[in-house]
Design a protein around this motif. Structure first.
Motif, mmCIF file in Angstrom:
data_model
loop_
_atom_site.group_PDB
_atom_site.id
_atom_site.type_symbol
_atom_site.label_atom_id
_atom_site.label_comp_id
_atom_site.label_asym_id
_atom_site.label_seq_id
_atom_site.Cartn_x
_atom_site.Cartn_y
_atom_site.Cartn_z
ATOM 1 N N ALA A 171 -13.242 2.596 -2.403
ATOM 2 C CA ALA A 171 -13.766 1.320 -2.901
ATOM 3 C C ALA A 171 -12.706 0.223 -2.954
ATOM 4 O O ALA A 171 -12.973 -0.935 -2.618
ATOM 5 C CB ALA A 171 -14.388 1.519 -4.281
ATOM 6 N N PHE A 172 -11.484 0.592 -3.384
ATOM 7 C CA PHE A 172 -10.470 -0.441 -3.660
ATOM 8 C C PHE A 172 -9.205 -0.311 -2.807
ATOM 9 O O PHE A 172 -8.302 -1.131 -2.944
ATOM 10 C CB PHE A 172 -10.072 -0.398 -5.144
ATOM 11 C CG PHE A 172 -11.218 -0.651 -6.081
ATOM 12 C CD1 PHE A 172 -11.719 -1.930 -6.263
ATOM 13 C CD2 PHE A 172 -11.811 0.401 -6.769
ATOM 14 C CE1 PHE A 172 -12.781 -2.169 -7.123
ATOM 15 C CE2 PHE A 172 -12.881 0.177 -7.631
ATOM 16 C CZ PHE A 172 -13.365 -1.112 -7.813
ATOM 17 N N GLY A 173 -9.151 0.709 -1.951
ATOM 18 C CA GLY A 173 -7.947 0.929 -1.129
ATOM 19 C C GLY A 173 -7.573 -0.274 -0.296
ATOM 20 O O GLY A 173 -6.415 -0.688 -0.249
ATOM 21 N N GLY A 174 -8.597 -0.879 0.367
ATOM 22 C CA GLY A 174 -8.343 -2.054 1.217
ATOM 23 C C GLY A 174 -7.829 -3.240 0.426
ATOM 24 O O GLY A 174 -6.899 -3.935 0.846
ATOM 25 N N THR A 175 -8.429 -3.467 -0.747
ATOM 26 C CA THR A 175 -8.008 -4.585 -1.612
ATOM 27 C C THR A 175 -6.570 -4.388 -2.078
ATOM 28 O O THR A 175 -5.765 -5.338 -2.070
ATOM 29 C CB THR A 175 -8.941 -4.683 -2.842
ATOM 30 O OG1 THR A 175 -10.285 -4.743 -2.395
ATOM 31 C CG2 THR A 175 -8.610 -5.917 -3.668
ATOM 32 N N ILE A 176 -6.267 -3.170 -2.499
ATOM 33 C CA ILE A 176 -4.910 -2.866 -2.972
ATOM 34 C C ILE A 176 -3.902 -3.044 -1.841
ATOM 35 O O ILE A 176 -2.814 -3.583 -2.038
ATOM 36 C CB ILE A 176 -4.847 -1.435 -3.556
ATOM 37 C CG1 ILE A 176 -5.692 -1.354 -4.837
ATOM 38 C CG2 ILE A 176 -3.409 -1.027 -3.859
ATOM 39 C CD1 ILE A 176 -5.915 0.047 -5.360
ATOM 40 N N GLU A 177 -4.290 -2.606 -0.635
ATOM 41 C CA GLU A 177 -3.398 -2.754 0.529
ATOM 42 C C GLU A 177 -3.113 -4.226 0.811
ATOM 43 O O GLU A 177 -1.972 -4.603 1.110
ATOM 44 C CB GLU A 177 -4.048 -2.093 1.744
ATOM 45 C CG GLU A 177 -3.080 -1.883 2.895
ATOM 46 C CD GLU A 177 -3.670 -1.025 4.000
ATOM 47 O OE1 GLU A 177 -3.064 -1.023 5.093
ATOM 48 O OE2 GLU A 177 -4.717 -0.385 3.781
ATOM 49 N N ASN A 178 -4.132 -5.071 0.709
ATOM 50 C CA ASN A 178 -3.945 -6.525 0.926
ATOM 51 C C ASN A 178 -3.030 -7.143 -0.126
ATOM 52 O O ASN A 178 -2.280 -8.082 0.163
ATOM 53 C CB ASN A 178 -5.297 -7.238 0.913
ATOM 54 C CG ASN A 178 -6.133 -6.904 2.130
ATOM 55 O OD1 ASN A 178 -5.587 -6.561 3.185
ATOM 56 N ND2 ASN A 178 -7.454 -6.967 2.000
ATOM 57 N N MET A 179 -3.097 -6.621 -1.357
ATOM 58 C CA MET A 179 -2.231 -7.124 -2.433
ATOM 59 C C MET A 179 -0.762 -6.926 -2.098
ATOM 60 O O MET A 179 0.091 -7.729 -2.481
ATOM 61 C CB MET A 179 -2.545 -6.382 -3.740
ATOM 62 C CG MET A 179 -3.790 -6.877 -4.459
ATOM 63 S SD MET A 179 -4.246 -5.774 -5.816
ATOM 64 C CE MET A 179 -2.736 -5.738 -6.762
ATOM 65 N N PHE A 180 -0.465 -5.836 -1.378
ATOM 66 C CA PHE A 180 0.929 -5.523 -1.059
ATOM 67 C C PHE A 180 1.378 -6.099 0.286
ATOM 68 O O PHE A 180 2.467 -5.784 0.753
ATOM 69 C CB PHE A 180 1.146 -4.004 -1.067
ATOM 70 C CG PHE A 180 1.081 -3.404 -2.442
ATOM 71 C CD1 PHE A 180 2.055 -3.684 -3.383
ATOM 72 C CD2 PHE A 180 0.033 -2.575 -2.799
ATOM 73 C CE1 PHE A 180 1.990 -3.142 -4.654
ATOM 74 C CE2 PHE A 180 -0.042 -2.023 -4.065
ATOM 75 C CZ PHE A 180 0.936 -2.310 -4.998
ATOM 76 N N SER A 181 0.544 -6.952 0.879
ATOM 77 C CA SER A 181 0.892 -7.547 2.171
ATOM 78 C C SER A 181 2.183 -8.381 2.114
ATOM 79 O O SER A 181 3.043 -8.258 2.996
ATOM 80 C CB SER A 181 -0.275 -8.404 2.662
ATOM 81 O OG SER A 181 -0.006 -8.939 3.917
ATOM 82 N N PRO A 182 2.377 -9.248 1.073
ATOM 83 C CA PRO A 182 3.653 -9.989 0.996
ATOM 84 C C PRO A 182 4.870 -9.054 0.905
ATOM 85 O O PRO A 182 5.914 -9.359 1.496
ATOM 86 C CB PRO A 182 3.501 -10.813 -0.296
ATOM 87 C CG PRO A 182 2.035 -10.912 -0.527
ATOM 88 C CD PRO A 182 1.459 -9.629 -0.014
ATOM 89 N N LEU A 183 4.699 -7.955 0.177
ATOM 90 C CA LEU A 183 5.793 -6.985 0.058
ATOM 91 C C LEU A 183 6.129 -6.381 1.419
ATOM 92 O O LEU A 183 7.302 -6.209 1.766
ATOM 93 C CB LEU A 183 5.400 -5.889 -0.938
ATOM 94 C CG LEU A 183 6.412 -4.759 -1.150
ATOM 95 C CD1 LEU A 183 7.714 -5.300 -1.721
ATOM 96 C CD2 LEU A 183 5.829 -3.693 -2.068
ATOM 97 N N LYS A 184 5.083 -6.098 2.196
ATOM 98 C CA LYS A 184 5.277 -5.546 3.546
ATOM 99 C C LYS A 184 6.073 -6.521 4.411
ATOM 100 O O LYS A 184 7.002 -6.130 5.121
ATOM 101 C CB LYS A 184 3.908 -5.248 4.171
ATOM 102 C CG LYS A 184 3.987 -4.608 5.549
ATOM 103 C CD LYS A 184 2.594 -4.347 6.093
ATOM 104 C CE LYS A 184 2.654 -3.716 7.472
ATOM 105 N NZ LYS A 184 1.306 -3.454 8.017
ATOM 106 N N HIS A 185 5.709 -7.823 4.353
ATOM 107 C CA HIS A 185 6.421 -8.844 5.152
ATOM 108 C C HIS A 185 7.878 -8.974 4.700
ATOM 109 O O HIS A 185 8.773 -9.146 5.531
ATOM 110 C CB HIS A 185 5.705 -10.192 5.040
ATOM 111 C CG HIS A 185 4.354 -10.206 5.681
ATOM 112 N ND1 HIS A 185 4.133 -9.767 6.973
ATOM 113 C CD2 HIS A 185 3.130 -10.591 5.214
ATOM 114 C CE1 HIS A 185 2.857 -9.894 7.281
ATOM 115 N NE2 HIS A 185 2.214 -10.382 6.223
ATOM 116 N N PHE A 186 8.102 -8.890 3.392
ATOM 117 C CA PHE A 186 9.465 -8.960 2.848
ATOM 118 C C PHE A 186 10.300 -7.790 3.354
ATOM 119 O O PHE A 186 11.450 -7.955 3.790
ATOM 120 C CB PHE A 186 9.406 -8.963 1.316
ATOM 121 C CG PHE A 186 10.747 -9.029 0.627
ATOM 122 C CD1 PHE A 186 11.807 -9.736 1.175
ATOM 123 C CD2 PHE A 186 10.950 -8.372 -0.585
ATOM 124 C CE1 PHE A 186 13.048 -9.802 0.536
ATOM 125 C CE2 PHE A 186 12.180 -8.426 -1.229
ATOM 126 C CZ PHE A 186 13.225 -9.138 -0.665
#
Length: 295
Positions: free
Chosen positions: A32-47
């Protein structure tokens, strides 16, 4: 008398159903929330990608010069700088430079995250005994939980890759940052705080101009411990896709390559010693400065 020799436990069927219900609930939450949580960490991934790109694509003399400059300003010790230089040259000579730089990148990002999350939590603990009583048991669990266990929920939520590995490292490494921030602020001399109150400073002014500067040596010790724990977790996090020195170590374990494991293990030790000596030297310099200002 069987109960005397064999510990009484929950019925196997009930226990199995309980575990199944918990696992299914977590899977449902993940779906249910895996995709949303993954998007939240997108800035961290870019960093993380930017830090990794900088460390691996910048020419080695420039990276070496940056590290030696930081070591000099932190320690003002020729011995420490020469030790850093010899370690880096040996790592490069034995063809472990790229893996080492990937490890340094993830340790840097992990340390930045731990500081950003850990210091505010430590401040909250220092300002409230109730918050301290609430968070201390959580930190106890985090520090005693086997490191492999952290990988399970992270992988279920975010899959395999750099960000899940980074989060596992941060969760494992952050407790010392929180504890020592709390301790450092609580150890600030009460007379100094009374003097600050007498001058009419607000709560925020007292925190940023008195408590945090005086607690800085202890906070630096927390940063040091966080870095050491992050390095210890790097090999484990390599199991879920974290690049760096952990990958060759895992390969050495799987294929029984003795020298590959030893060389990369020694590279991790070398990086750990650099981080440890530089951060400790800076902490001691801060402590000396604090003693002089009080003297």
């Amino acid at each position: 008398m069987e109960w005397f020799y064999k510990f009484p436990h929950m019925d196997d069927t009930v226990l199995r159903n309980l575990k199944k219900a918990i696992d299914e609930s977590f899977r449902e939450f993940t779906r249910a929330f895996g995709g949303t949580i993954e998007n939240m960490f997108s800035p961290l991934k870019h960093f993380l990608i930017a830090a990794d790109h900088f460390m691996t694509h910048t020419p080695w003399p420039i990276i070496t010069a940056i590290i030696l400059t930081i070591a000099w300003f932190a320690s003002r010790s020729v011995k420490t700088v020469l030790g850093c230089l010899v370690t880096l040259l040996l790592i490069g000579y034995f063809d472990m430079w790229e893996d080492t730089m990937q490890t340094v990148a993830i340790i840097f990002v992990c340390t930045v995250m731990s500081i950003m999350i850990g210091i505010p939590i430590g401040i909250l603990m220092a300002r409230s005994d109730r918050v301290q009583k609430l968070i201390n048991p959580i930190l106890d669990v985090m520090q005693t939980m086997p490191s492999f266990v952290y990988l399970i929920p992270v992988v279920m939520l975010l899959g395999i890759g750099k960000v899940p590995g980074l989060l596992a490292v941060v969760i494992y490494a952050i407790p010392p940052m929180i504890r020592l921030t709390n301790l450092g602020i609580r150890l600030v001399d009460k007379d100094v705080l009374e003097a600050a109150d007498a001058f009419g400073t607000s709560g925020w002014q007292k925190l940023f101009k008195v408590q945090l500067p005086l607690a800085l040596p202890t906070i630096m010790a927390g940063i040091n411990q966080t870095i050491m724990m992050a390095l210890a977790m790097v090999v484990v996090a390599a199991m879920i896709g974290v690049q760096g020195l952990g990958q060759p170590v895992l390969k050495a374990i799987a294929n029984q390559y003795f020298t590959l494991g030893i060389f990369n293990g020694l590279a991790i030790v070398g990086i750990a010693i650099i981080f440890d000596r530089v951060s400790q030297a800076y902490g001691k310099k801060l402590q000396k400065h604090r003693e002089i200002s009080h003297g």
